[in-house]
Design a protein around this motif. Structure first.
Motif, PDB file in Angstrom:
ATOM      1  N   ILE A 183       1.041  -1.183   0.093  1.00  0.00           N
ATOM      2  CA  ILE A 183      -0.065  -0.089   0.125  1.00  0.00           C
ATOM      3  C   ILE A 183       1.045   1.305  -0.010  1.00  0.00           C
ATOM      4  CG2 ILE A 183      -0.240   0.447   2.459  1.00  0.00           C
ATOM      5  CD1 ILE A 183      -3.033   0.546  -0.159  1.00  0.00           C
ATOM      6  N   LEU A 184       1.970   1.188   0.591  1.00  0.00           N
ATOM      7  CA  LEU A 184       3.049   2.045   0.528  1.00  0.00           C
ATOM      8  C   LEU A 184       3.488   2.541  -0.844  1.00  0.00           C
ATOM      9  CD1 LEU A 184       5.048   1.777   3.965  1.00  0.00           C
ATOM     10  CD2 LEU A 184       2.998   3.331   3.550  1.00  0.00           C
ATOM     11  N   ASP A 185       3.795   1.455  -1.591  1.00  0.00           N
ATOM     12  CA  ASP A 185       4.229   1.555  -2.890  1.00  0.00           C
ATOM     13  C   ASP A 185       3.405   2.263  -3.674  1.00  0.00           C
ATOM     14  OD1 ASP A 185       6.224   0.674  -5.012  1.00  0.00           O
ATOM     15  OD2 ASP A 185       4.445  -0.430  -5.622  1.00  0.00           O
ATOM     16  N   ALA A 186       1.957   1.582  -3.578  1.00  0.00           N
ATOM     17  CA  ALA A 186       0.809   2.202  -4.322  1.00  0.00           C
ATOM     18  C   ALA A 186       0.700   3.564  -4.012  1.00  0.00           C
ATOM     19  CB  ALA A 186      -0.495   1.365  -4.055  1.00  0.00           C
ATOM     20  N   PHE A 187       0.705   4.150  -2.635  1.00  0.00           N
ATOM     21  CA  PHE A 187       0.526   5.445  -2.377  1.00  0.00           C
ATOM     22  C   PHE A 187       1.638   6.179  -3.007  1.00  0.00           C
ATOM     23  CE2 PHE A 187       1.348   8.776   1.183  1.00  0.00           C
ATOM     24  CZ  PHE A 187       0.407   9.393   0.768  1.00  0.00           C
ATOM     25  N   TYR A 188       2.785   5.966  -2.970  1.00  0.00           N
ATOM     26  CA  TYR A 188       3.905   6.570  -3.651  1.00  0.00           C
ATOM     27  C   TYR A 188       3.976   6.704  -5.130  1.00  0.00           C
ATOM     28  CZ  TYR A 188       8.558   8.259  -4.990  1.00  0.00           C
ATOM     29  OH  TYR A 188       9.815   8.730  -5.344  1.00  0.00           O
ATOM     30  N   SER A 189       3.471   5.724  -5.836  1.00  0.00           N
ATOM     31  CA  SER A 189       3.464   5.691  -7.370  1.00  0.00           C
ATOM     32  C   SER A 189       2.345   6.506  -7.876  1.00  0.00           C
ATOM     33  CB  SER A 189       3.789   4.171  -7.929  1.00  0.00           C
ATOM     34  OG  SER A 189       2.633   3.629  -7.197  1.00  0.00           O
ATOM     35  N   LYS A 190       1.334   6.036  -7.138  1.00  0.00           N
ATOM     36  CA  LYS A 190      -0.129   6.779  -7.771  1.00  0.00           C
ATOM     37  C   LYS A 190      -0.445   8.221  -7.321  1.00  0.00           C
ATOM     38  CE  LYS A 190      -2.595   2.240  -8.036  1.00  0.00           C
ATOM     39  NZ  LYS A 190      -3.673   1.580  -7.604  1.00  0.00           N
ATOM     40  N   ARG A 191      -0.062   8.615  -6.032  1.00  0.00           N
ATOM     41  CA  ARG A 191      -0.243   9.878  -5.708  1.00  0.00           C
ATOM     42  C   ARG A 191       0.905  10.920  -6.066  1.00  0.00           C
ATOM     43  NH1 ARG A 191      -4.487   7.763  -5.799  1.00  0.00           N
ATOM     44  NH2 ARG A 191      -6.144   7.677  -4.089  1.00  0.00           N
ATOM     45  N   ALA A 192       1.934  10.347  -6.549  1.00  0.00           N
ATOM     46  CA  ALA A 192       3.030  11.148  -7.228  1.00  0.00           C
ATOM     47  C   ALA A 192       2.515  11.728  -8.658  1.00  0.00           C
ATOM     48  CB  ALA A 192       4.297  10.421  -7.313  1.00  0.00           C
ATOM     49  N   GLN A 193       1.682  10.979  -8.804  1.00  0.00           N
ATOM     50  CA  GLN A 193       1.122  11.446 -10.101  1.00  0.00           C
ATOM     51  C   GLN A 193      -0.228  12.046 -10.270  1.00  0.00           C
ATOM     52  OE1 GLN A 193       1.445   8.222 -13.706  1.00  0.00           O
ATOM     53  NE2 GLN A 193       2.090   7.002 -11.937  1.00  0.00           N
ATOM     54  N   SER A 194      -1.008  11.923  -9.155  1.00  0.00           N
ATOM     55  CA  SER A 194      -2.217  13.125  -9.014  1.00  0.00           C
ATOM     56  C   SER A 194      -2.467  12.783  -7.605  1.00  0.00           C
ATOM     57  CB  SER A 194      -3.296  12.316  -9.996  1.00  0.00           C
ATOM     58  OG  SER A 194      -4.506  13.156  -9.551  1.00  0.00           O
ATOM     59  N   GLN A 195      -2.837  14.030  -7.105  1.00  0.00           N
ATOM     60  CA  GLN A 195      -3.163  14.284  -5.732  1.00  0.00           C
ATOM     61  C   GLN A 195      -4.513  13.487  -5.295  1.00  0.00           C
ATOM     62  OE1 GLN A 195      -2.550  16.789  -7.670  1.00  0.00           O
ATOM     63  NE2 GLN A 195      -1.251  18.364  -6.473  1.00  0.00           N
ATOM     64  N   PHE A 196      -5.169  13.186  -6.418  1.00  0.00           N
ATOM     65  CA  PHE A 196      -6.663  12.613  -6.404  1.00  0.00           C
ATOM     66  C   PHE A 196      -6.570  10.990  -6.826  1.00  0.00           C
ATOM     67  CE2 PHE A 196      -6.764  17.043  -7.174  1.00  0.00           C
ATOM     68  CZ  PHE A 196      -7.248  17.387  -6.046  1.00  0.00           C
ATOM     69  N   GLY A 197      -7.750  10.342  -6.497  1.00  0.00           N
ATOM     70  CA  GLY A 197      -7.909   9.154  -6.880  1.00  0.00           C
ATOM     71  C   GLY A 197      -8.936   9.051  -8.387  1.00  0.00           C
ATOM     72  N   THR A 198      -9.301   7.927  -8.393  1.00  0.00           N
ATOM     73  CA  THR A 198     -10.208   7.845  -9.583  1.00  0.00           C
ATOM     74  C   THR A 198     -11.786   7.133  -8.977  1.00  0.00           C
ATOM     75  OG1 THR A 198      -9.707   5.404 -10.193  1.00  0.00           O
ATOM     76  CG2 THR A 198      -8.781   7.325 -11.526  1.00  0.00           C
ATOM     77  N   GLU A 199     -11.723   7.088  -7.670  1.00  0.00           N
ATOM     78  CA  GLU A 199     -12.885   6.442  -6.886  1.00  0.00           C
ATOM     79  C   GLU A 199     -12.951   6.887  -5.524  1.00  0.00           C
ATOM     80  OE1 GLU A 199     -13.531   2.098  -7.210  1.00  0.00           O
ATOM     81  OE2 GLU A 199     -13.397   2.017  -5.118  1.00  0.00           O
ATOM     82  N   GLN A 200     -14.022   7.660  -5.464  1.00  0.00           N
ATOM     83  CA  GLN A 200     -14.118   8.080  -3.737  1.00  0.00           C
ATOM     84  C   GLN A 200     -14.907   7.146  -2.921  1.00  0.00           C
ATOM     85  OE1 GLN A 200     -15.596  12.250  -5.102  1.00  0.00           O
ATOM     86  NE2 GLN A 200     -14.479  12.755  -3.383  1.00  0.00           N
ATOM     87  N   LEU A 201     -14.426   7.400  -1.838  1.00  0.00           N
ATOM     88  CA  LEU A 201     -14.944   6.170  -0.566  1.00  0.00           C
ATOM     89  C   LEU A 201     -16.503   6.579  -0.455  1.00  0.00           C
ATOM     90  CD1 LEU A 201     -14.389   4.336   1.560  1.00  0.00           C
ATOM     91  CD2 LEU A 201     -13.926   6.224   3.004  1.00  0.00           C
TER      92      LEU A 201
END
Length: 240
Positions: A33-51
């Motif tokens: 999850i840390l790897d996903a956080f770093y790689s994905k949020r480094a590209q965009s502060q936002f995700g594609t699916e809200q909680l």
């Protein structure tokens, strides 16, 4: 550059409390999850699916890693920080429950950690960038004329921080291929480390001809010539 920060609550979820106050780029290999956080949020502060179950106006985004790992993030625009708020190996219901109890937001201690981190780095990264700019490294130009070969240079060696920069071009004979740049911050005794996110400020100095939209900040593929070592920050310049 936007700071990525893991809250103490999320670290408790991960049973990684000892990492409190750490730059996530340096510990992203400790958990999916840390790897996903770093790689994905480094590209965009936002995700594609809200909680779901939380008003979308709250701006809480799901973060997916390999099953069953999941988390939620939130971007504090005023502080320019993306927080990993929580982690669960089960489902998203725990996040909704914490929100309803007022326990999902970053704590005052999290903000103290962020402020301390920024104080420790204040000035050092600016000095480093000034030295690099004055150094006028030509390793990118050299790499473009030697496709497939790694060229390297140590930047800022006279400062209490240093970075080993390696560049390789994966291309054909007409030099239209991609350029990969790997930044490795040198760990030298009694010296302070620069945050790996400083690479975003190095790009205009090292790749003045590159358009921002052509930079891949977290490439899935890294050339074998560069290897893929823990702590590396690698970017790709898509040149065609």
């Amino acid at each position: 550059m936007t700071l990525l920060w893991v809250t103490r609550a999320a670290l408790t979820d991960l049973k990684l409390e000892a990492l409190a106050g750490s730059d996530v780029s340096r510990v992203s290999n400790r958990h999916p999850i840390l790897d996903a956080f770093y790689s994905k949020r480094a590209q965009s502060q936002f995700g594609t699916e809200q909680l779901e179950g939380v008003p979308h106006s709250q701006g809480i985004w799901n973060l997916h890693a390999i099953n069953p790992h999941r988390g939620v993030t939130w971007y504090d625009h005023d502080e320019d920080v993306v927080f990993l708020l929580a982690y669960s190996p089960h489902d998203y219901a725990v996040f909704v429950s914490r929100f309803r109890m007022g326990q999902l937001a970053p704590s005052a201690r999290d903000y103290e950690d962020v402020a301390q981190h920024r104080r420790e780095l204040s000035g050092l990264d600016d000095d480093f960038l000034e030295v690099v700019e004055a150094q006028c490294p030509d390793l990118v130009a050299r790499a473009l004329h030697a496709p497939g070969q790694v060229v390297e240079e140590l930047l800022g060696s006279e400062l209490p921080a240093a970075a080993l920069l390696e560049v390789v071009v994966v291309s054909d004979t007409d030099l239209t291929g991609d350029l990969y740049l790997a930044l490795r911050f040198a760990d030298r005794q009694k010296l302070r480390a620069l945050p790996s996110e400083v690479v975003s400020h190095l790009v205009p100095l090292l790749l003045p001809d590159a358009d921002y939209v052509d930079i891949d900040w977290a490439p899935a593929y890294v050339p074998v010539e560069l290897g893929n070592r823990a702590g590396d920050t690698t970017i790709r310049w898509r040149r065609y």
